[in-house]
Design a protein around this motif. Structure first.
Motif, PDB file in Angstrom:
ATOM      1  N   PHE A   1       0.815  -1.222   0.000  1.00  0.00           N
ATOM      2  CA  PHE A   1       0.000   0.000   0.000  1.00  0.00           C
ATOM      3  C   PHE A   1       0.848   1.272   0.000  1.00  0.00           C
ATOM      4  CE2 PHE A   1      -3.049  -2.853   2.325  1.00  0.00           C
ATOM      5  CZ  PHE A   1      -3.987  -2.924   1.312  1.00  0.00           C
ATOM      6  N   GLY A   2       2.141   1.152  -0.231  1.00  0.00           N
ATOM      7  CA  GLY A   2       3.000   2.322  -0.148  1.00  0.00           C
ATOM      8  C   GLY A   2       3.471   2.621   1.263  1.00  0.00           C
ATOM      9  N   ILE A   3       3.207   1.699   2.205  1.00  0.00           N
ATOM     10  CA  ILE A   3       3.565   1.930   3.613  1.00  0.00           C
ATOM     11  C   ILE A   3       5.073   2.059   3.786  1.00  0.00           C
ATOM     12  CG2 ILE A   3       3.638   0.829   5.890  1.00  0.00           C
ATOM     13  CD1 ILE A   3       0.959   2.004   5.393  1.00  0.00           C
ATOM     14  N   SER A   4       5.845   1.271   3.031  1.00  0.00           N
ATOM     15  CA  SER A   4       7.301   1.334   3.194  1.00  0.00           C
ATOM     16  C   SER A   4       7.834   2.725   2.875  1.00  0.00           C
ATOM     17  CB  SER A   4       7.977   0.294   2.298  1.00  0.00           C
ATOM     18  OG  SER A   4       7.689   0.536   0.940  1.00  0.00           O
ATOM     19  N   ALA A   5       7.216   3.401   1.913  1.00  0.00           N
ATOM     20  CA  ALA A   5       7.638   4.770   1.571  1.00  0.00           C
ATOM     21  C   ALA A   5       6.994   5.788   2.490  1.00  0.00           C
ATOM     22  CB  ALA A   5       7.299   5.071   0.117  1.00  0.00           C
ATOM     23  N   SER A   6       5.701   5.634   2.778  1.00  0.00           N
ATOM     24  CA  SER A   6       5.003   6.619   3.614  1.00  0.00           C
ATOM     25  C   SER A   6       5.473   6.579   5.066  1.00  0.00           C
ATOM     26  CB  SER A   6       3.492   6.387   3.554  1.00  0.00           C
ATOM     27  OG  SER A   6       3.135   5.157   4.145  1.00  0.00           O
ATOM     28  N   ALA A   7       6.093   5.471   5.485  1.00  0.00           N
ATOM     29  CA  ALA A   7       6.642   5.402   6.844  1.00  0.00           C
ATOM     30  C   ALA A   7       7.636   6.529   7.082  1.00  0.00           C
ATOM     31  CB  ALA A   7       7.317   4.050   7.075  1.00  0.00           C
ATOM     32  N   GLN A   8       8.335   6.933   6.035  1.00  0.00           N
ATOM     33  CA  GLN A   8       9.329   7.996   6.167  1.00  0.00           C
ATOM     34  C   GLN A   8       8.689   9.371   6.272  1.00  0.00           C
ATOM     35  OE1 GLN A   8      12.939   7.134   3.549  1.00  0.00           O
ATOM     36  NE2 GLN A   8      11.416   5.734   2.742  1.00  0.00           N
TER      37      GLN A   8
ATOM     38  N   ILE B   1       1.063   7.699  -2.588  1.00  0.00           N
ATOM     39  CA  ILE B   1       2.479   7.363  -2.727  1.00  0.00           C
ATOM     40  C   ILE B   1       2.628   6.007  -3.403  1.00  0.00           C
ATOM     41  CG2 ILE B   1       4.601   6.834  -1.445  1.00  0.00           C
ATOM     42  CD1 ILE B   1       3.794   8.919   0.598  1.00  0.00           C
ATOM     43  N   LEU B   2       1.687   5.083  -3.100  1.00  0.00           N
ATOM     44  CA  LEU B   2       1.699   3.786  -3.768  1.00  0.00           C
ATOM     45  C   LEU B   2       1.573   3.946  -5.274  1.00  0.00           C
ATOM     46  CD1 LEU B   2       1.546   0.675  -3.835  1.00  0.00           C
ATOM     47  CD2 LEU B   2      -0.920   0.889  -3.436  1.00  0.00           C
ATOM     48  N   LEU B   3       0.743   4.874  -5.710  1.00  0.00           N
ATOM     49  CA  LEU B   3       0.608   5.118  -7.150  1.00  0.00           C
ATOM     50  C   LEU B   3       1.945   5.541  -7.749  1.00  0.00           C
ATOM     51  CD1 LEU B   3      -2.824   6.999  -7.408  1.00  0.00           C
ATOM     52  CD2 LEU B   3      -2.296   4.658  -8.118  1.00  0.00           C
ATOM     53  N   VAL B   4       2.639   6.424  -7.036  1.00  0.00           N
ATOM     54  CA  VAL B   4       3.956   6.865  -7.515  1.00  0.00           C
ATOM     55  C   VAL B   4       4.918   5.690  -7.597  1.00  0.00           C
ATOM     56  CG1 VAL B   4       5.934   8.356  -7.053  1.00  0.00           C
ATOM     57  CG2 VAL B   4       3.614   9.168  -6.566  1.00  0.00           C
ATOM     58  N   GLU B   5       5.009   4.924  -6.497  1.00  0.00           N
ATOM     59  CA  GLU B   5       5.922   3.782  -6.457  1.00  0.00           C
ATOM     60  C   GLU B   5       5.541   2.735  -7.499  1.00  0.00           C
ATOM     61  OE1 GLU B   5       8.615   3.407  -4.333  1.00  0.00           O
ATOM     62  OE2 GLU B   5       8.266   5.466  -3.702  1.00  0.00           O
ATOM     63  N   SER B   6       4.238   2.521  -7.688  1.00  0.00           N
ATOM     64  CA  SER B   6       3.778   1.502  -8.634  1.00  0.00           C
ATOM     65  C   SER B   6       4.138   1.867 -10.059  1.00  0.00           C
ATOM     66  CB  SER B   6       2.266   1.311  -8.506  1.00  0.00           C
ATOM     67  OG  SER B   6       1.911   0.866  -7.219  1.00  0.00           O
ATOM     68  N   PHE B   7       3.875   3.121 -10.418  1.00  0.00           N
ATOM     69  CA  PHE B   7       4.197   3.539 -11.781  1.00  0.00           C
ATOM     70  C   PHE B   7       5.705   3.557 -12.010  1.00  0.00           C
ATOM     71  CE2 PHE B   7      -0.129   5.565 -11.828  1.00  0.00           C
ATOM     72  CZ  PHE B   7      -0.625   4.774 -12.860  1.00  0.00           C
TER      73      PHE B   7
ATOM     74  N   ALA C   1       6.358 -12.526   2.534  1.00  0.00           N
ATOM     75  CA  ALA C   1       7.619 -12.208   3.222  1.00  0.00           C
ATOM     76  C   ALA C   1       8.307 -11.017   2.573  1.00  0.00           C
ATOM     77  CB  ALA C   1       8.543 -13.425   3.204  1.00  0.00           C
ATOM     78  N   PHE C   2       8.250 -10.936   1.257  1.00  0.00           N
ATOM     79  CA  PHE C   2       8.857  -9.833   0.531  1.00  0.00           C
ATOM     80  C   PHE C   2       8.206  -8.508   0.938  1.00  0.00           C
ATOM     81  CE2 PHE C   2       9.925  -7.088  -2.954  1.00  0.00           C
ATOM     82  CZ  PHE C   2      11.142  -7.548  -3.432  1.00  0.00           C
ATOM     83  N   VAL C   3       6.865  -8.511   1.063  1.00  0.00           N
ATOM     84  CA  VAL C   3       6.124  -7.301   1.405  1.00  0.00           C
ATOM     85  C   VAL C   3       6.434  -6.850   2.826  1.00  0.00           C
ATOM     86  CG1 VAL C   3       3.804  -6.378   1.776  1.00  0.00           C
ATOM     87  CG2 VAL C   3       4.282  -7.768  -0.244  1.00  0.00           C
ATOM     88  N   VAL C   4       6.436  -7.764   3.790  1.00  0.00           N
ATOM     89  CA  VAL C   4       6.732  -7.405   5.177  1.00  0.00           C
ATOM     90  C   VAL C   4       8.160  -6.881   5.299  1.00  0.00           C
ATOM     91  CG1 VAL C   4       6.957  -8.271   7.535  1.00  0.00           C
ATOM     92  CG2 VAL C   4       5.034  -9.007   6.118  1.00  0.00           C
ATOM     93  N   ALA C   5       9.085  -7.474   4.567  1.00  0.00           N
ATOM     94  CA  ALA C   5      10.472  -6.997   4.593  1.00  0.00           C
ATOM     95  C   ALA C   5      10.563  -5.557   4.094  1.00  0.00           C
ATOM     96  CB  ALA C   5      11.360  -7.912   3.749  1.00  0.00           C
ATOM     97  N   ASN C   6       9.811  -5.219   3.046  1.00  0.00           N
ATOM     98  CA  ASN C   6       9.795  -3.847   2.552  1.00  0.00           C
ATOM     99  C   ASN C   6       9.254  -2.888   3.609  1.00  0.00           C
ATOM    100  OD1 ASN C   6      10.885  -4.358   0.065  1.00  0.00           O
ATOM    101  ND2 ASN C   6       8.931  -4.472  -1.010  1.00  0.00           N
TER     102      ASN C   6
END
Length: 460
Positions: free
Chosen positions: A90-97, A259-265, A162-167
């Motif tokens: 959901f873009g959480i790895s980026a939005s966490a910052q 942010i997920l949209l940005v990361e996804s594109f 596992a990949f998602v949680v690691a991110n």
């Protein structure tokens, strides 16, 4: 005279040594934001370089052990894991910052504690559900999928949670400046385990096809993620006092989804060339192109290092309302993205043939593609991590639109060029799209924030 010459040479040597020490001290020392950023970015870059060396070694070994066809299948499935796994949080790895610095600045400790645990449980639950859905899609489409690809795709689905949680954990760790904890499990431990597992299978005489390679990759991802979780929980326990937790899932998603949209594109833009190439060309040609992309990865690592280091500080300075500090920090980040990227590109192009030869003699045919692919990477580095700047300052919607337009252009160009020109067409399509994206982002930041985000030229 001899004594005077010797003294002169000694003085000159001391002067050179002093200048070198001064330069290194300016680069690695100091307590200012710029100095800390350079040190942290240097840590990230070194982790990514070591990771690249390990990944490069693993790709070379897999290409030689598996053969062109199986290697192409593995690359295709692993590309899907990288693409989907990077979007399913959901873009959480980026939005966490953005979320963590804002909670800290405002003293909202209950929400902070809730985010540190709740964000990971949320991304894990959703990624498991999506992985089961994707496995069902593979089952439905199996009559039209190459038989050798079906089982690796199922293993890819198992890998995704596992990949998602690691991110997600990576984003949390980076927001606390724990760069080693955030990156080493994914980029060092995981790669080392992949090499160890595949080498062990090969040494024991097992057939190392795409299925075996994906099993090794899945095991490596899960082991690295669980180890990272144990250490992160321990570090957070010592960093945060225990207390009540509050969960603002709606607020987190309101920040994260754009942010997920940005990361996804961005990810779609990064992987479209490989995925389209797989549809029109042989697995062997996909393998050659992937080797080229891996060889040039060092350039993008520099951009990644600065993005990972600066994003949460952009959010912090914006939350504090310190515009002068933010502007100076942005300029510093851009400069330290572009010039090292340019130097790395020149170096890689100079040694491109021997580096490709390490994959196998047939991979040298991709050397010309390197020059085409390098153009987009260098141009993109000239504006530094401005997409993170826009995301952290609340302009993620317009940033997502810019990436969406670049992605659409990339798809159209790939479909037009790949059938006729193969890997050269894929590289040209991606470079043109990156140049377009760079111009668009430069204009957006200029209009929205009034900043000159270019490594050179006049600054306001």
């Amino acid at each position: 005279m001899a004594v005077m010459d010797a003294q002169s040479e000694t003085a000159l040597s001391r002067g050179v040594i002093a200048r070198v020490r001064s330069m290194l001290g300016g680069l690695l020392g100091g307590s200012s934001e710029a100095s800390v950023t350079r040190r942290l970015a240097g840590i990230i870059f070194m982790i990514r370089v070591i990771s690249a060396a390990l990944a490069y070694l693993s790709q070379i070994l897999l290409a030689r052990w598996m053969g062109g066809s199986d290697y192409g299948v593995y690359v295709y499935v692993w590309t899907w894991v990288l693409l989907l796994g990077s979007m399913m949080d959901f873009g959480i790895s980026a939005s966490a910052q953005k979320i963590i610095p804002e909670y800290r600045t405002r003293g909202e400790h209950a929400l902070l504690r809730g985010f540190l645990s709740g964000s990971r449980w949320m991304t894990f639950a959703v990624s498991v559900a999506v992985s089961l859905l994707l496995a069902g899609v593979v089952k439905l489409l199996s009559p039209w999928i190459d038989a050798n690809t079906i089982l690796p795709l199922y293993i890819g689905c198992i890998t995704l949670p596992a990949f998602v949680v690691a991110n997600t954990q990576d984003g949390i760790a980076r927001s606390h400046d724990w760069m080693r904890l955030g990156l080493m499990p994914q980029f060092i431990v995981r790669q080392s385990l992949i090499i160890g597992f595949t080498a062990g299978a090969f040494a024991l005489g097992f057939h190392l096809g795409a299925t075996a390679a994906m099993l090794a990759s899945a095991a490596a991802v899960w082991i690295a993620m669980i180890g990272q979780m144990i250490v992160l929980n321990r570090r957070l326990g010592g960093h945060m006092e225990s207390g009540p937790k509050a969960y603002d899932f709606r607020g987190w998603l309101a920040i994260s989804l754009p942010i997920l949209l940005v990361e996804s594109f961005y990810l779609l833009l990064s992987y479209t060339d490989v995925l389209v190439l797989q549809q029109f060309r042989s697995s062997e040609e996909v393998g050659v192109y992937f080797a080229v992309v891996k060889t040039l990865a060092l350039v993008s690592f520099i951009h990644y290092a600065m993005s990972a280091t600066t994003a949460h500080r952009f959010a912090e300075y914006h939350a504090l309302g310190d515009k002068a500090r933010l502007s100076a920090y942005v300029a510093h980040a851009i400069k330290w993205t572009f010039w090292p990227s340019l130097a790395a590109t020149i170096l890689l192009l100079a040694f491109g043939k021997p580096l490709l030869w390490l994959f196998g003699p047939q991979f040298v045919t991709g050397y010309d593609i390197m020059f085409v692919a390098a153009i987009g990477l260098v141009v993109r580095s000239a504006i530094g991590p401005v997409e993170r700047l826009l995301n952290m300052l609340g302009h993620q919607h317009i940033c997502a639109l810019a990436y969406a337009l670049a992605f659409v252009m990339n798809v159209a160009l790939c479909i037009a060029l790949v059938p006729r020109f193969g890997g050269h067409g894929a590289a040209a399509a991606t470079s043109i799209s990156l140049v377009f994206e760079t111009v668009l982002l430069f204009w957006i930041v200029r209009q929205r924030l009034g900043l000159h985000v270019l490594a050179f030229g006049k600054r306001d």
